[in-house]
Design an enzyme around this catalytic site. Structure first.
Site, PDB file in Angstrom:
ATOM      1  N   ARG A  36      45.967  13.259   9.298  1.00 47.82           N
ATOM      2  CA  ARG A  36      46.980  12.757   8.357  1.00 47.82           C
ATOM      3  C   ARG A  36      46.380  12.453   6.977  1.00 47.82           C
ATOM      4  O   ARG A  36      47.073  12.539   5.966  1.00 47.82           O
ATOM      5  CB  ARG A  36      47.626  11.483   8.897  1.00 47.82           C
ATOM      6  CG  ARG A  36      48.534  11.772  10.053  1.00 47.82           C
ATOM      7  CD  ARG A  36      49.172  10.522  10.588  1.00 47.82           C
ATOM      8  NE  ARG A  36      49.957  10.893  11.750  1.00 47.82           N
ATOM      9  CZ  ARG A  36      51.050  10.261  12.142  1.00 47.82           C
ATOM     10  NH1 ARG A  36      51.484   9.223  11.489  1.00 47.82           N
ATOM     11  NH2 ARG A  36      51.707  10.676  13.201  1.00 47.82           N
ATOM     12  N   LYS A 197      65.720  10.653  25.732  1.00 50.51           N
ATOM     13  CA  LYS A 197      66.730   9.889  24.982  1.00 50.51           C
ATOM     14  C   LYS A 197      67.964  10.734  24.680  1.00 50.51           C
ATOM     15  O   LYS A 197      68.079  11.353  23.628  1.00 50.51           O
ATOM     16  CB  LYS A 197      66.120   9.336  23.690  1.00 50.51           C
ATOM     17  CG  LYS A 197      65.413   8.026  23.922  1.00 50.51           C
ATOM     18  CD  LYS A 197      64.906   7.450  22.615  1.00 50.51           C
ATOM     19  CE  LYS A 197      63.433   7.093  22.682  1.00 50.51           C
ATOM     20  NZ  LYS A 197      62.554   7.898  21.852  1.00 50.51           N
ATOM     21  N   GLY A 350      56.252  13.779  19.629  1.00 51.59           N
ATOM     22  CA  GLY A 350      54.880  13.494  20.078  1.00 51.59           C
ATOM     23  C   GLY A 350      54.384  14.362  21.222  1.00 51.59           C
ATOM     24  O   GLY A 350      53.302  14.962  21.129  1.00 51.59           O
ATOM     25  N   GLY A 373      61.029  11.306  14.568  1.00 52.89           N
ATOM     26  CA  GLY A 373      62.329  10.648  14.352  1.00 52.89           C
ATOM     27  C   GLY A 373      63.053  11.225  13.143  1.00 52.89           C
ATOM     28  O   GLY A 373      64.259  11.483  13.174  1.00 52.89           O
TER      29      GLY A 373
HETATM   30  P1  AMP Z   1      61.999  11.540  23.936  1.00 56.15           P
HETATM   31  O1  AMP Z   1      61.429  10.319  23.272  1.00 56.15           O
HETATM   32  O2  AMP Z   1      63.468  11.512  24.060  1.00 56.15           O
HETATM   33  O3  AMP Z   1      61.473  12.833  23.339  1.00 56.15           O
HETATM   34  O4  AMP Z   1      61.464  11.504  25.422  1.00 56.15           O
HETATM   35  C1  AMP Z   1      60.107  11.670  25.775  1.00 56.15           C
HETATM   36  C2  AMP Z   1      59.978  11.121  27.157  1.00 56.15           C
HETATM   37  O5  AMP Z   1      60.794  11.851  28.044  1.00 56.15           O
HETATM   38  C3  AMP Z   1      58.577  11.199  27.733  1.00 56.15           C
HETATM   39  O6  AMP Z   1      58.107   9.880  27.870  1.00 56.15           O
HETATM   40  C4  AMP Z   1      58.788  11.866  29.073  1.00 56.15           C
HETATM   41  O7  AMP Z   1      58.073  11.233  30.121  1.00 56.15           O
HETATM   42  C5  AMP Z   1      60.256  11.678  29.314  1.00 56.15           C
HETATM   43  N1  AMP Z   1      60.774  12.656  30.290  1.00 56.15           N
HETATM   44  C6  AMP Z   1      60.710  13.987  30.230  1.00 56.15           C
HETATM   45  N2  AMP Z   1      61.217  14.535  31.345  1.00 56.15           N
HETATM   46  C7  AMP Z   1      61.624  13.520  32.129  1.00 56.15           C
HETATM   47  C8  AMP Z   1      62.213  13.452  33.402  1.00 56.15           C
HETATM   48  N3  AMP Z   1      62.504  14.560  34.094  1.00 56.15           N
HETATM   49  N4  AMP Z   1      62.497  12.234  33.923  1.00 56.15           N
HETATM   50  C9  AMP Z   1      62.202  11.127  33.217  1.00 56.15           C
HETATM   51  N5  AMP Z   1      61.632  11.124  31.997  1.00 56.15           N
HETATM   52  C10 AMP Z   1      61.337  12.320  31.457  1.00 56.15           C
END
Ligand code: AMP
Length: 394
Positions: A36, A197, A350, A373
């Site tokens: 960065r 999310k 990430g 984000g």
């Molecule tokens: P996000 O911040 O929405 O991009 O979500 C990232 C998170 O999604 C990571 O911490 C992953 O562990 C979680 N994730 C991905 N696949 C699954 C799943 N099948 N069940 C639960 N959590 C998940």
């Protein structure tokens, strides 16, 4: 388009550059990854060469408005100074009179750095008086921190309301690439969305329905869709408040001729843990006591075919529980296929970026967004608040 540092006269002017030096630092206060810092050098060099007086400002970590010596920007200053082969002065207390004097005493091409802006509780509150103090240090504001461009903080938003504001080269790159893929993409345009999310990602899908040809959905968010169309997802993560919206989105996609592909097979686990018993389930046919942790082989193959043919790809979010090595397989495969694609590929978030880095293929991606984000907000069709304040061409 927005103005950049190329479009204004910076010679002899004090230029406040909001950078993102939120780098990983270990317990010995050593910087683990300086990318960065390195990434801002073209902007800084341009300003130095054009005779600007530079005031650098960043946050580091989450000190929550308290001074935390562990989160001082001093190690960052040392690294940057080494990279530029140039001394940089340090303003320990932004609100002290000496800091204003320091900014006024800068000579053309000289640089000073402010201490961690989040040592001040006024920063995240976007306190007006604080923003005025920051603005008093400079004549021009440069936004070079894309990752915080969606946040209305004093050093990103408050100050940009007061001073003439332009973007630095890193933010310019982000704006150009997202403008290109969202407004004039080459087709087929494929979006790959994962993560957990659902509330963040559904507005992205709604916005992309007018732009893409295919959406591949994996990760935790897929189960809300599978349940919405009547499948049994066992104990998988589901956002029950979004079932109706997910079903509506599936209908809308059909109307608009956009293919939404959900996983067809899944790796299920009895417990949310690396050592759990695992079994493969067809989508919609989970055992009641299992939950989806990763996409299965057939899904990987199906997604691979679509990715191979794409001319434009946007990818955000892992297709499995990336924290556990055992459930990284699907995400790593997606990373490999996206990296192999010769079209325009843009990746944010990430875990997706971590997968590319761990496979050593990041350089094969057209653009890795520095703001997870912020890029999600752009994919939702919104303008970033701080970017809105950047001057437009007449
Ligand atoms: P996000 O911040 O929405 O991009 O979500 C990232 C998170 O999604 C990571 O911490 C992953 O562990 C979680 N994730 C991905 N696949 C699954 C799943 N099948 N069940 C639960 N959590 C998940």
């Amino acid at each position: 388009m927005k103005k950049t540092i190329r479009d204004i006269d910076v010679a002899g002017k004090r230029v406040f550059v909001r950078v993102d030096y939120n780098v990983p630092i270990n317990s010995d206060l050593k910087i683990v990854d300086d990318s960065r810092i390195v990434a801002t050098i073209p902007t800084i060099n341009y300003l130095v060469e054009h005779g600007a007086k530079i005031i650098l400002c960043s946050h580091l970590g989450r000190p929550n408005g308290q001074v935390e010596p562990k989160l001082s920007l001093r190690p960052v200053l040392a690294r940057l100074s080494q990279l530029l082969n140039k001394p940089i002065s340090f303003a320990e207390d932004i609100l002290d009179k000496s800091t204003l004097a320091m900014s006024k005493n800068l000579k053309d091409g000289e640089i000073m750095m402010l201490e961690n802006i989040r040592f001040y509780k006024q920063e995240e509150k976007n306190d007006e008086a604080f923003a005025k103090k920051l603005a008093a240090l400079a004549d021009i504001f440069v936004l070079e921190a894309y990752a915080t461009a969606h946040r209305k903080h004093a050093s990103t938003y408050g100050i940009a309301k007061i001073l003439p504001a332009v973007c630095g080269f890193l933010v310019e790159q982000e704006l150009l690439i997202f403008d290109k893929i969202l407004n004039k993409p080459e087709h087929p345009f494929v979006a790959i969305l994962g993560g957990a999310k659902v509330s963040d990602k559904l507005p992205v899908i709604e916005n992309l329905l007018d732009k893409v040809d295919t959406i591949l959905i994996g990760g935790g968010m897929a189960y809300t869709f599978v349940k919405a169309i009547g499948g049994n997802v066992g104990m998988s993560v589901v956002d029950n408040t979004k079932l109706e919206l997910a079903a509506k989105i599936m209908d809308k996609a059909k109307e608009k001729n956009v293919k939404i592909l959900l996983p067809i097979d899944n790796i299920g686990a009895k417990e949310f843990s690396e050592n759990s018993e695992v079994k493969v389930f067809s989508s919609g046919f989970f055992a009641d006591d299992y939950q989806g942790m990763d996409i299965g082989k057939k899904t990987i193959k199906m997604f691979k075919k679509v990715i191979k043919k794409a001319k434009t790809i946007i990818w955000n979010g892992p297709v499995g529980v990336y924290e556990y090595e055992r459930f990284r397989h699907g995400t790593n495969k997606i990373a490999k296929y996206v990296a192999k694609n010769k079209g325009t590929t843009v990746v944010g978030g990430g875990d997706s970026v971590a997968a590319l880095q761990s496979l050593g293929v990041s350089k094969k991606i057209t653009h890795i967004s520095t703001g997870g984000g912020a890029s999600l907000m752009v994919l939702q069709g919104k303008t970033l608040p701080c970017v809105e304040l950047i001057e437009d061409f007449e």
